[in-house]
Design a protein around this motif. Structure first.
Motif, PDB file in Angstrom:
ATOM      1  N   UNK A  28       0.826  -1.204   0.000  1.00  0.00           N
ATOM      2  CA  UNK A  28       0.000   0.000   0.000  1.00  0.00           C
ATOM      3  C   UNK A  28       0.864   1.260   0.000  1.00  0.00           C
ATOM      4  N   UNK A  29       1.906   1.255   0.794  1.00  0.00           N
ATOM      5  CA  UNK A  29       2.810   2.416   0.804  1.00  0.00           C
ATOM      6  C   UNK A  29       3.542   2.557  -0.523  1.00  0.00           C
ATOM      7  N   UNK A  30       3.885   1.423  -1.156  1.00  0.00           N
ATOM      8  CA  UNK A  30       4.525   1.491  -2.475  1.00  0.00           C
ATOM      9  C   UNK A  30       3.587   2.107  -3.504  1.00  0.00           C
ATOM     10  N   UNK A  31       2.320   1.685  -3.467  1.00  0.00           N
ATOM     11  CA  UNK A  31       1.361   2.221  -4.434  1.00  0.00           C
ATOM     12  C   UNK A  31       1.119   3.708  -4.205  1.00  0.00           C
ATOM     13  N   UNK A  32       0.890   4.094  -2.957  1.00  0.00           N
ATOM     14  CA  UNK A  32       0.635   5.504  -2.664  1.00  0.00           C
ATOM     15  C   UNK A  32       1.873   6.366  -2.900  1.00  0.00           C
ATOM     16  N   UNK A  33       3.049   5.780  -2.764  1.00  0.00           N
ATOM     17  CA  UNK A  33       4.273   6.541  -3.002  1.00  0.00           C
ATOM     18  C   UNK A  33       4.672   6.633  -4.453  1.00  0.00           C
ATOM     19  N   UNK A  34       3.979   5.906  -5.330  1.00  0.00           N
ATOM     20  CA  UNK A  34       4.289   5.922  -6.761  1.00  0.00           C
ATOM     21  C   UNK A  34       3.547   7.086  -7.417  1.00  0.00           C
ATOM     22  N   UNK A  35       4.289   7.959  -8.066  1.00  0.00           N
ATOM     23  CA  UNK A  35       3.671   9.124  -8.714  1.00  0.00           C
ATOM     24  C   UNK A  35       2.726   8.707  -9.833  1.00  0.00           C
ATOM     25  N   UNK A  36       3.012   7.595 -10.518  1.00  0.00           N
ATOM     26  CA  UNK A  36       2.140   7.143 -11.603  1.00  0.00           C
ATOM     27  C   UNK A  36       0.763   6.763 -11.067  1.00  0.00           C
ATOM     28  N   UNK A  37       0.714   6.138  -9.896  1.00  0.00           N
ATOM     29  CA  UNK A  37      -0.575   5.767  -9.301  1.00  0.00           C
ATOM     30  C   UNK A  37      -1.360   7.005  -8.904  1.00  0.00           C
ATOM     31  N   UNK A  38      -0.700   7.980  -8.328  1.00  0.00           N
ATOM     32  CA  UNK A  38      -1.392   9.216  -7.934  1.00  0.00           C
ATOM     33  C   UNK A  38      -1.847   9.995  -9.165  1.00  0.00           C
ATOM     34  N   UNK A  39      -1.035  10.034 -10.208  1.00  0.00           N
ATOM     35  CA  UNK A  39      -1.444  10.714 -11.438  1.00  0.00           C
ATOM     36  C   UNK A  39      -2.665  10.044 -12.061  1.00  0.00           C
ATOM     37  N   UNK A  40      -2.789   8.719 -11.892  1.00  0.00           N
ATOM     38  CA  UNK A  40      -3.964   8.027 -12.403  1.00  0.00           C
ATOM     39  C   UNK A  40      -5.238   8.517 -11.739  1.00  0.00           C
ATOM     40  N   UNK A  41      -5.186   8.777 -10.432  1.00  0.00           N
ATOM     41  CA  UNK A  41      -6.355   9.324  -9.743  1.00  0.00           C
ATOM     42  C   UNK A  41      -6.652  10.746 -10.229  1.00  0.00           C
ATOM     43  N   UNK A  42      -5.619  11.515 -10.510  1.00  0.00           N
ATOM     44  CA  UNK A  42      -5.834  12.871 -11.012  1.00  0.00           C
ATOM     45  C   UNK A  42      -6.484  12.834 -12.397  1.00  0.00           C
ATOM     46  N   UNK A  43      -6.025  11.926 -13.264  1.00  0.00           N
ATOM     47  CA  UNK A  43      -6.650  11.789 -14.583  1.00  0.00           C
ATOM     48  C   UNK A  43      -8.104  11.346 -14.457  1.00  0.00           C
ATOM     49  N   UNK A  44      -8.371  10.439 -13.535  1.00  0.00           N
ATOM     50  CA  UNK A  44      -9.745   9.988 -13.329  1.00  0.00           C
ATOM     51  C   UNK A  44     -10.617  11.109 -12.790  1.00  0.00           C
ATOM     52  N   UNK A  45     -10.063  11.941 -11.904  1.00  0.00           N
ATOM     53  CA  UNK A  45     -10.829  13.070 -11.370  1.00  0.00           C
ATOM     54  C   UNK A  45     -11.185  14.059 -12.485  1.00  0.00           C
TER      55      UNK A  45
END
Length: 339
Positions: free
Chosen positions: A92-109
């Motif tokens: 979970x920390x790896x996923x939340x710390x990955x910028x690509x995963x966070x950018x995916x939420x921004x694109x979805x938003x």
């Protein structure tokens, strides 16, 4: 002369019935209440519960289990074995710390902010047009608007990819010939929103149209008698009366938007702006089937499910709070009018 006939013992049938009822009432506290049978409901609910457990609860539990482990390979990739190591919240920390995963939420938003208002507005507008008295061939237009939803999402995305690609698309080539330089794939967000609108507008229109047909005609006739025109009737009478359907469609659209996968995945090969991790679902797919990191993929999926659940809860609470405020306002106005 009395209307009741006396019976032996000096009592009448009415008196005897009253005493019998009193005796039953007195005996009631000491007797056990009969419980409702549970056999029929259990039999009817059993198929649903089995399918829900097999298709929803067990996969969620297995995903949570996978998210707590990671695989370690030995032998430097030359025939060595793999072992599962417990990492707790490490994935979970790896996923939340990955910028690509966070950018995916921004694109979805961004997708949600553009897609949801357009979807609700178009579906509601088309349903209102079909429900108007001036509409003709309603069945034909309902079928024509619903047909795009019958096309599988992958096929629809492939067709639109063909229409978006310069050099092979007759639409883009015609625009270029007319002097309009349009780079549809250079801006992937509107292109993806357009595909989703084409697929789902007709489906949601059917829901709204069915809700509009359930409105009592007397209410609409009363609005016309009071002098309300078509627009005022639509905005002041029809839309408030189908508000529950609008909220339901909005909630399902939010949940579906967070699961965006098919359209950007198809455009991934032709649109330079759509990467392999453009959405959280694509990030989980890439982690599982391109990097073979099933623990990270499971953690990303669980985080996405939690985000969808929290957003659904927020939308539900917001709409419920507004309904309660309207109800309190109506009660207050009714009380003031009575006084």
């Amino acid at each position: 002369m009395s209307g009741t006939t006396p019976v032996p013992g000096g009592s009448t049938p009415a008196a005897r019935g009253t005493s019998a009822a009193a005796a039953r009432g007195a005996a009631a506290p000491g007797t056990r209440k009969r419980r409702a049978p549970i056999g029929a409901p259990a039999v009817l609910l059993a198929p649903f519960l089995l399918l829900f457990t097999a298709c929803t609860l067990i996969p969620i539990g297995y995903a949570v289990y996978l998210s707590l482990y990671t695989e370690h390979r030995s032998g430097l990739g030359f025939g060595g074995g793999t072992t599962q190591v417990f990492t707790g919240i490490g994935n979970y920390t790896r996923a939340l710390g990955d910028a690509a995963f966070r950018d995916g939420f921004w694109n979805t938003a961004q997708y949600c902010l553009l897609y949801i208002p357009l979807m609700l507005g178009l579906s509601l507008a088309v349903a209102l047009l079909l429900d108007s008295a001036l509409a003709r061939a309603k069945r034909f237009f309902q079928l024509a608007l619903f047909l795009p939803h019958a096309v599988p999402g992958i096929i629809a995305a492939l067709v639109w990819t063909y229409l978006y690609t310069p050099g092979i698309s007759p639409v883009v080539d015609a625009l270029h010939s007319a002097g309009a330089q349009v780079d549809v794939l250079g801006h992937p967000l509107p292109a993806i929103v357009n595909i989703a609108l084409w697929e789902w507008t007709g489906y949601n229109m059917v829901i709204f149209y069915a809700a509009l047909q359930a409105i009592p005609r007397e209410v609409l006739e009363a609005a016309v008698v009071d002098g309300a025109g078509p627009l005022r009737t639509a905005f002041a009478v029809k839309i408030p009366l189908i508000r529950a359907s609008v909220v339901m469609v909005g909630l399902f659209t939010v949940i579906g938007s967070l699961q965006l996968f098919t359209e950007p995945m198809i455009l991934h090969d032709v649109a330079p702006g759509v990467g392999s991790t453009w959405t959280p679902n694509m990030y989980a797919y890439s982690a599982a089937f391109e990097r073979n990191d099933y623990g990270l993929a499971a953690a990303a999926s669980v985080l996405l499910a939690l985000a969808a659940a929290l957003l659904s809860f927020a939308v539900t609470r917001l709409t419920r709070g507004r309904d309660e405020q309207r109800a309190r306002k109506r009660n207050r106005n009714a009380t003031e009018t009575a006084r």
